[in-house]
Design a protein around this motif. Structure first.
Motif, PDB file in Angstrom:
ATOM      1  N   ILE A  39     -11.538  -1.320   5.613  1.00 29.48           N
ATOM      2  CA  ILE A  39     -11.337  -1.952   4.307  1.00 29.48           C
ATOM      3  C   ILE A  39     -10.480  -1.049   3.420  1.00 29.48           C
ATOM      4  O   ILE A  39      -9.528  -1.506   2.772  1.00 29.48           O
ATOM      5  N   ALA A  40     -10.807   0.239   3.403  1.00 30.44           N
ATOM      6  CA  ALA A  40     -10.054   1.183   2.580  1.00 30.44           C
ATOM      7  C   ALA A  40      -8.631   1.354   3.096  1.00 30.44           C
ATOM      8  O   ALA A  40      -7.681   1.436   2.303  1.00 30.44           O
ATOM      9  N   VAL A  41      -8.457   1.411   4.415  1.00 28.36           N
ATOM     10  CA  VAL A  41      -7.124   1.590   4.990  1.00 28.36           C
ATOM     11  C   VAL A  41      -6.220   0.416   4.629  1.00 28.36           C
ATOM     12  O   VAL A  41      -5.055   0.605   4.245  1.00 28.36           O
ATOM     13  N   VAL A  42      -6.728  -0.802   4.737  1.00 25.63           N
ATOM     14  CA  VAL A  42      -5.911  -1.988   4.426  1.00 25.63           C
ATOM     15  C   VAL A  42      -5.568  -2.017   2.935  1.00 25.63           C
ATOM     16  O   VAL A  42      -4.437  -2.347   2.559  1.00 25.63           O
ATOM     17  N   SER A  43      -6.537  -1.672   2.080  1.00 24.60           N
ATOM     18  CA  SER A  43      -6.253  -1.625   0.639  1.00 24.60           C
ATOM     19  C   SER A  43      -5.177  -0.591   0.326  1.00 24.60           C
ATOM     20  O   SER A  43      -4.236  -0.848  -0.435  1.00 24.60           O
ATOM     21  N   GLN A  44      -5.318   0.596   0.908  1.00 30.58           N
ATOM     22  CA  GLN A  44      -4.324   1.641   0.707  1.00 30.58           C
ATOM     23  C   GLN A  44      -2.968   1.242   1.294  1.00 30.58           C
ATOM     24  O   GLN A  44      -1.915   1.610   0.757  1.00 30.58           O
ATOM     25  N   PHE A  45      -2.998   0.476   2.362  1.00 31.44           N
ATOM     26  CA  PHE A  45      -1.769  -0.009   2.985  1.00 31.44           C
ATOM     27  C   PHE A  45      -0.958  -0.850   1.994  1.00 31.44           C
ATOM     28  O   PHE A  45       0.265  -0.688   1.870  1.00 31.44           O
ATOM     29  N   CYS A  46      -1.639  -1.736   1.270  1.00 32.84           N
ATOM     30  CA  CYS A  46      -0.953  -2.560   0.271  1.00 32.84           C
ATOM     31  C   CYS A  46      -0.419  -1.706  -0.878  1.00 32.84           C
ATOM     32  O   CYS A  46       0.707  -1.907  -1.345  1.00 32.84           O
ATOM     33  N   LEU A  47      -1.219  -0.755  -1.329  1.00 31.45           N
ATOM     34  CA  LEU A  47      -0.767   0.119  -2.407  1.00 31.45           C
ATOM     35  C   LEU A  47       0.417   0.975  -1.967  1.00 31.45           C
ATOM     36  O   LEU A  47       1.277   1.326  -2.785  1.00 31.45           O
ATOM     37  N   GLY A  48       0.463   1.288  -0.683  1.00 33.77           N
ATOM     38  CA  GLY A  48       1.551   2.105  -0.153  1.00 33.77           C
ATOM     39  C   GLY A  48       2.895   1.409  -0.133  1.00 33.77           C
ATOM     40  O   GLY A  48       3.917   2.034   0.186  1.00 33.77           O
ATOM     41  N   SER A  49       2.924   0.116  -0.487  1.00 31.89           N
ATOM     42  CA  SER A  49       4.205  -0.584  -0.594  1.00 31.89           C
ATOM     43  C   SER A  49       5.109   0.091  -1.622  1.00 31.89           C
ATOM     44  O   SER A  49       6.335  -0.078  -1.598  1.00 31.89           O
ATOM     45  N   LEU A  50       4.518   0.868  -2.520  1.00 21.29           N
ATOM     46  CA  LEU A  50       5.311   1.618  -3.497  1.00 21.29           C
ATOM     47  C   LEU A  50       6.323   2.523  -2.808  1.00 21.29           C
ATOM     48  O   LEU A  50       7.458   2.685  -3.281  1.00 21.29           O
ATOM     49  N   TYR A  51       5.922   3.144  -1.695  1.00 18.16           N
ATOM     50  CA  TYR A  51       6.787   4.098  -1.017  1.00 18.16           C
ATOM     51  C   TYR A  51       8.009   3.439  -0.372  1.00 18.16           C
ATOM     52  O   TYR A  51       8.919   4.139   0.058  1.00 18.16           O
ATOM     53  N   ALA A  52       7.997   2.121  -0.264  1.00 20.01           N
ATOM     54  CA  ALA A  52       9.160   1.413   0.280  1.00 20.01           C
ATOM     55  C   ALA A  52      10.103   0.960  -0.833  1.00 20.01           C
ATOM     56  O   ALA A  52      10.962   0.111  -0.607  1.00 20.01           O
ATOM     57  N   TRP A  53       9.944   1.521  -2.023  1.00 22.67           N
ATOM     58  CA  TRP A  53      10.732   1.083  -3.171  1.00 22.67           C
ATOM     59  C   TRP A  53      12.235   1.277  -2.970  1.00 22.67           C
ATOM     60  O   TRP A  53      13.046   0.499  -3.498  1.00 22.67           O
ATOM     61  N   SER A  54      12.624   2.293  -2.216  1.00 29.41           N
ATOM     62  CA  SER A  54      14.053   2.585  -2.062  1.00 29.41           C
ATOM     63  C   SER A  54      14.821   1.389  -1.493  1.00 29.41           C
ATOM     64  O   SER A  54      16.036   1.277  -1.711  1.00 29.41           O
ATOM     65  N   ILE A  55      14.131   0.487  -0.783  1.00 27.62           N
ATOM     66  CA  ILE A  55      14.781  -0.711  -0.248  1.00 27.62           C
ATOM     67  C   ILE A  55      15.295  -1.592  -1.384  1.00 27.62           C
ATOM     68  O   ILE A  55      16.301  -2.288  -1.249  1.00 27.62           O
ATOM     69  N   PHE A  56      14.621  -1.559  -2.538  1.00 22.80           N
ATOM     70  CA  PHE A  56      14.984  -2.423  -3.662  1.00 22.80           C
ATOM     71  C   PHE A  56      16.065  -1.821  -4.568  1.00 22.80           C
ATOM     72  O   PHE A  56      16.628  -2.540  -5.406  1.00 22.80           O
ATOM     73  N   ASN A  57      16.319  -0.536  -4.469  1.00 18.07           N
ATOM     74  CA  ASN A  57      17.188   0.124  -5.454  1.00 18.07           C
ATOM     75  C   ASN A  57      18.555  -0.540  -5.598  1.00 18.07           C
ATOM     76  O   ASN A  57      18.949  -0.978  -6.688  1.00 18.07           O
ATOM     77  N   LYS A  58      19.303  -0.607  -4.520  1.00 16.28           N
ATOM     78  CA  LYS A  58      20.658  -1.162  -4.591  1.00 16.28           C
ATOM     79  C   LYS A  58      20.648  -2.661  -4.894  1.00 16.28           C
ATOM     80  O   LYS A  58      21.454  -3.123  -5.732  1.00 16.28           O
TER      81      LYS A  58
END
Length: 672
Positions: A39-58
């Motif tokens: 449960i904690a891993v999946v929740s943290q997985f969603c929060l970790g979408s922040l680290y993929a932010w560089s895809i949105f920059n350009k």
């Protein structure tokens, strides 16, 4: 009001709530500890979408400004990380005092609101609304959700905190790997505003379902504080000549040590140090740990958000590996570091693991300073991956370290405030990095493809890492390090990676009676001996109940190599062998006047001056110390005024056990 808020964060539940928390899925399945991990891993997985932010920059820069090189969208990432730590600090005590299910639901709702506000801002092409939506509002949801899930996992696994918390936060790192592909797919299928709305909806559904299953452990699952080392100890209380173990005597008792309370369970007999939230947050050790954590994060935060641009700027588009693959593997190292270092810390200790992490970072940054000017692609990438492993390792260890130092009841609040180090690293590190690059490419005449632009940043990062390494050495992790008794004339005492060193005024040693809690009634009449001297004790030196005990103590020579003696109950039993010395004494049993106690350890009858060689006892109680081999104390005299001592581990362990036992026995005696 603020002081009260940060002084207590205990979660109180009614008996009905406790029974309801034992079940999930509408009372059909009993909640078990192993269920909380996924449960904690999946929740943290969603929060970790922040680290993929560089895809949105350009795409965001191109959507709002019509120029993919506007370099404005990446600021959102720093704001979100800054709010993650800030909201963790603000909501930490509140999270501690409320149900994890309620907190997780709130986190899911706030995180979704941040995505919706960001989507609206993108639709209106307002960069400020994007900053406020995803950066500010979404960052608050990140902080609440992050602290809530880690706190729940830590409390379910008190005996393997490092592995459990490391596994949970590895989900945060894994989110970067998965969402870098998910975000790219959303951008291909939808417009930029629509992609944010869909991403927010996905996270909301998954996080809300996980929140419904989140449960706290039973009330007695964790100790109410920090466990103290009393197991397998060899101290025995003799109360009115009736021998019984210390654990039996001190059950249900409490005492004050260094301004903090020690309580003993009525069933276990094992003492627990109760640390209030205000004591934890005002501790020097907490803020030294904050410095070390902040330093550990700076390099990782800067590199994670700039790795793709650094790679293309320095090596061009014809690099040996796609940028997406480089970033994906970096995410794997980030997640792996959290799990690996958390697990290792359960075996090697938190400080040793943290020291290894920062030491490795120092080596890596020093190597980067040499590698970057050569523009060698694979050495650069491998070093960055290893640095990301260290970055994840620090995040994986910090929660377990806080729980070990200050107790599970203070974990959420302490963890939340500790995450402000993440905020400072993200905002301060990001601004510093960007400022250095901007200054060199502007007034300095360099270009983004010049390695010197990035080498300069490594120098200030290396300086911070060295400061963090020193801060780690100064942290007193265990209660024994923080509360260890002082000796007469002590100027300084600290434990560096398991080695206790102290500086003391004077060149003479008094053996066991150097410790203040054992020599309160000896005063100036106590014995003094050169540190080079040695000697033994004869059976005629001390007699049970002797009124000339203090005089006899003056004749006892423990010496440097016999700093602690072996105490036995039988007063006639004296062993003059080289390995052990046996002393046996106890105080008179007659009733005495009022008892004077400035602290439990200085407890002694007001009208009595007799002491034992192990403890200031009263009413016939005393402690016997069994020490199979006399501890060795290495000593160097400095300028004929001070002595620098390296205290053996055996002496530290034995004296600490005596220290705790004396306090609790005195408390038990005063209550009888």
């Amino acid at each position: 009001m603020i002081i009260n808020y940060y002084s207590n964060g205990e979660y109180y539940r009614t008996p009905m709530q406790i029974r309801r928390d034992q079940w999930i899925l509408w009372g059909l399945v009993r909640c078990r500890a192993w269920m909380i991990i996924p449960i904690a891993v999946v929740s943290q997985f969603c929060l970790g979408s922040l680290y993929a932010w560089s895809i949105f920059n350009k795409p965001i820069d191109a959507h709002i400004f019509g120029n993919s090189e506007a370099n404005r969208a990446h600021i959102t990432f720093y704001i979100a990380l800054g709010m993650l730590g800030t909201s963790g600090a603000m909501f930490g005590p509140w999270i501690e005092s409320h149900s994890p299910r309620m907190c997780a639901i709130l986190a899911a709702g706030v995180f979704f609101a941040g995505h919706c506000t960001a989507a609206l801002g993108l639709a209106c092409k307002e960069i400020g609304m994007l900053y406020f939506g995803y950066g500010f509002i979404g960052g608050i949801g990140l902080g609440i959700g992050y602290v809530t899930t880690i706190d729940a996992v830590i409390k379910w696994y008190p005996s393997s905190r490092g592995f459990a918390s490391g596994l949970a936060v590895s989900g945060f790192g894994s989110g970067a790997v998965a969402f870098s592909n998910i975000n790219a797919a959303l951008l291909r299928a939808f417009t930029v505003p629509q992609a944010f709305a869909v991403l927010g909806a996905i996270n909301l559904v998954v996080m809300f379902l996980c929140a419904l299953l989140m449960r706290p452990p039973p009330p007695d699952h964790n100790l109410p504080g920090v466990a103290l080392e009393m197991m397998d100890q060899s101290l025995t209380d003799i109360n009115h000549l009736n021998m019984q173990s210390v654990q039996q005597t001190i059950k249900g008792k409490s005492a004050t040590v260094g301004g903090q309370t020690i309580t003993v369970g009525s069933n276990s007999g094992d003492p627990v140090l109760i640390i209030t939230l205000s004591q934890a947050l005002s501790s020097v050790d907490f803020w030294l740990l904050w410095v070390a954590f902040f330093v550990n994060l700076v390099f990782g935060v800067v590199i994670i958000s700039n790795l793709a641009s650094m790679s293309t700027n320095m090596f061009g588009t014809d690099i040996p590996a796609p940028v997406t693959m480089i970033v994906t593997i970096e995410g794997v190292f980030n997640a792996g570091g959290r799990l690996l270092m958390g697990w290792i810390s359960d075996w090697t200790g938190r400080r040793r693991t943290f020291l290894f992490v920062i030491s490795l970072q120092i080596v890596i940054v020093a190597c980067l300073i040499s590698v970057l000017p050569q523009q060698s692609f694979w050495p650069f990438v491998v070093l960055v991956w290893l640095a990301t492993l260290c970055y994840g390792g620090g995040v994986g260890v910090i929660a377990a370290t806080l729980a070990d130092m200050f107790g599970a009841p203070n974990m959420s609040a302490c963890h939340g405030i500790m995450l402000t180090g993440w905020s400072v690293a993200a905002i301060g590190g990001g601004i510093t990095y960007t400022g250095v690059v901007g200054s060199l490419t502007g007034k300095g005449g360099y270009t983004l493809s010049d390695p010197y632009v990035y080498v300069v940043n490594q120098y200030w990062i290396l300086s911070l890492l060295i400061c963090g390494w020193i801060a780690l050495l100064l942290i007193r992790i265990t209660p024994r390090e923080r509360l260890f008794p002082s000796v007469r004339g002590q100027v300084f005492c600290h434990t560096f990676v398991g080695i206790t060193i102290r500086l003391v005024r004077g060149t003479k040693q008094h053996g066991l009676h150097d410790y203040e809690f054992l020599c309160a009634t000896i005063g100036d009449a106590g014995s003094t001996h050169d540190i080079e001297s040695s000697g033994s004790i004869n059976s005629t030196d001390i007699a049970p109940g002797s009124k000339g005990l203090n005089t006899r103590l003056e004749e006892i020579n423990l010496g440097a190599h016999n700093a602690l003696a072996r105490l036995d109950f039988d007063p006639a039993s004296v062993n003059n062998a080289n390995e052990t010395v046996t002393i046996s004494t106890y105080t008179n049993n007659e009733p005495s006047g009022a008892k004077q106690a400035s602290e439990a350890f200085n407890y002694v009858a007001q009208d009595r001056k007799s002491v034992t060689s192990a403890v200031l006892a009263a009413e016939g109680s005393f402690v016997q110390l069994m020490c199979s081999t006399p501890p060795v104390r290495w000593c160097v005299v400095l300028f004929n005024r001070w002595r620098l001592e390296v205290v053996s581990a055996e002496e530290v362990t034995t004296v600490w056990r005596m220290y705790l036992s004396c306090a609790l026995l005195a408390s038990a005696d005063s209550e009888n």
